[in-house]
Design an enzyme around this catalytic site. Structure first.
Site, short mmCIF file in Angstrom:
data_model
loop_
_atom_site.label_atom_id
_atom_site.label_comp_id
_atom_site.label_asym_id
_atom_site.label_seq_id
_atom_site.Cartn_x
_atom_site.Cartn_y
_atom_site.Cartn_z
CB SER A 1 -0.92 0.01 1.22
OG SER A 1 -0.15 0.04 2.42
CE1 TYR B 1 -4.45 -0.46 -0.65
CE2 TYR B 1 -3.24 -2.50 -0.33
CZ TYR B 1 -3.71 -1.51 -1.16
OH TYR B 1 -3.44 -1.55 -2.51
CB CYS C 1 0.84 -5.28 2.00
SG CYS C 1 -0.51 -4.44 2.87
CB THR D 1 -3.63 -4.96 5.49
OG1 THR D 1 -3.25 -4.51 6.79
CG2 THR D 1 -5.11 -4.70 5.30
CB CYS E 1 2.01 -3.59 9.68
SG CYS E 1 1.99 -2.27 8.44
CB THR E 2 5.57 -4.89 5.28
OG1 THR E 2 4.60 -4.09 4.58
CG2 THR E 2 5.26 -6.37 5.07
CG HIS E 3 4.12 0.71 6.58
ND1 HIS E 3 3.28 0.00 5.77
CD2 HIS E 3 4.29 1.92 5.99
CE1 HIS E 3 2.94 0.75 4.73
NE2 HIS E 3 3.54 1.92 4.85
#
Length: 258
Positions: free
Chosen positions: A6, A37, A69, A71, A183-185
């Protein structure tokens, strides 16, 4: 190979994939027009991810698609696999390695609101962490913090502390010793989270596992000389140019709008 997220969170996955496949040409695609997302409905995410990956795969003809991602993966992976004629690797919360590493048998899952409420997380917990207490907290604010951090903006310790307290303040949170960054962030700001934690915590994510799976699926391929990576954005959102230094640090050129 196409990596899709995202926003810029998938860079944490790209980092591990490039270590495993240093010569593979990569296209990193960020759905900047649809970000974030984590606050969208499941139908919105499934429809948007399937549509965009269909367009990108048709245009780019990747050897493999990685949905970098959590999500998008827990909601749309089955939909995407049904419409694409190329292999697709998803991203799921690293609950198994977290349970294996936990001494206290209390682990936390820190993700977006959409991810942490998914039945898939229930299934992973039942399968791999049945003897653990699994705490969950969804934080959209932490996604925004990671994006701001990668744009080079100042971010406050108190905001990272608030995200962690969503787990630590729950019953059992005082015994939690491992946190799944679902979450990849979040791995992009793991050092900031560790710095504000009231005690040492272990943070785990699934990027290395995704890289191993990707390398396995692409084993035996002959790649050209390293280079030729691209970064694609789905929309010319304000401030897009401010990601250029972070993209460069990950071996990517500035975003081009698709």
């Amino acid at each position: 190979m196409l990596l899709f997220d995202s926003g810029i969170g998938g860079l944490s996955v790209l980092r591990e994939v490039t270590r495993a496949l240093p010569q593979a040409p990569l296209v990193y695609a960020a759905d900047t027009a649809g970000f974030p997302y984590g606050v969208k409905s499941e139908m919105e995410v499934a429809t948007r991810v399937s549509a965009w990956l269909g367009r990108l795969a048709e245009r780019l003809r990747p050897s493999l698609v990685v949905i970098a991602c959590n999500t998008a993966s827990v909601i749309a992976l089955a939909h995407v696999r049904a419409v694409l004629d190329v292999g697709v690797v998803g991203t799921v919360p690293a609950i198994k390695p977290a349970a294996e590493a936990s001494v206290s048998r209390v682990i936390g899952v820190l993700g977006t609101p959409s991810t942490v409420r998914q039945p898939y997380v229930d299934a992973l917990s039942a399968r791999f962490a049945a003897d653990c207490t699994v705490l969950r907290h969804g934080s959209s604010a932490l996604v925004a913090l990671a994006e701001a951090h990668l744009r080079g903006e100042a971010t406050a310790d108190a905001d990272y502390r608030a995200a962690l307290e969503g787990l630590l303040m729950q019953p059992g949170g005082d015994a939690m010793d491992v946190v799944v960054l679902a979450c990849t962030h979040f791995p992009l700001v793991a050092e900031r989270l560790a710095a504000v934690a009231p005690r040492p915590l272990r943070f785990v994510d699934g990027a290395a596992g995704i890289a191993r799976r990707t390398a396995h699926l692409l084993a035996g391929r002959h790649w050209p000389a390293p280079g030729g990576h691209r970064a694609i954005a789905t929309g010319a959102v304000p401030g897009l140019e401010r990601y250029a230094p972070a993209l460069k640090a990950f071996g990517l050129p500035p975003f081009e709008v698709f």
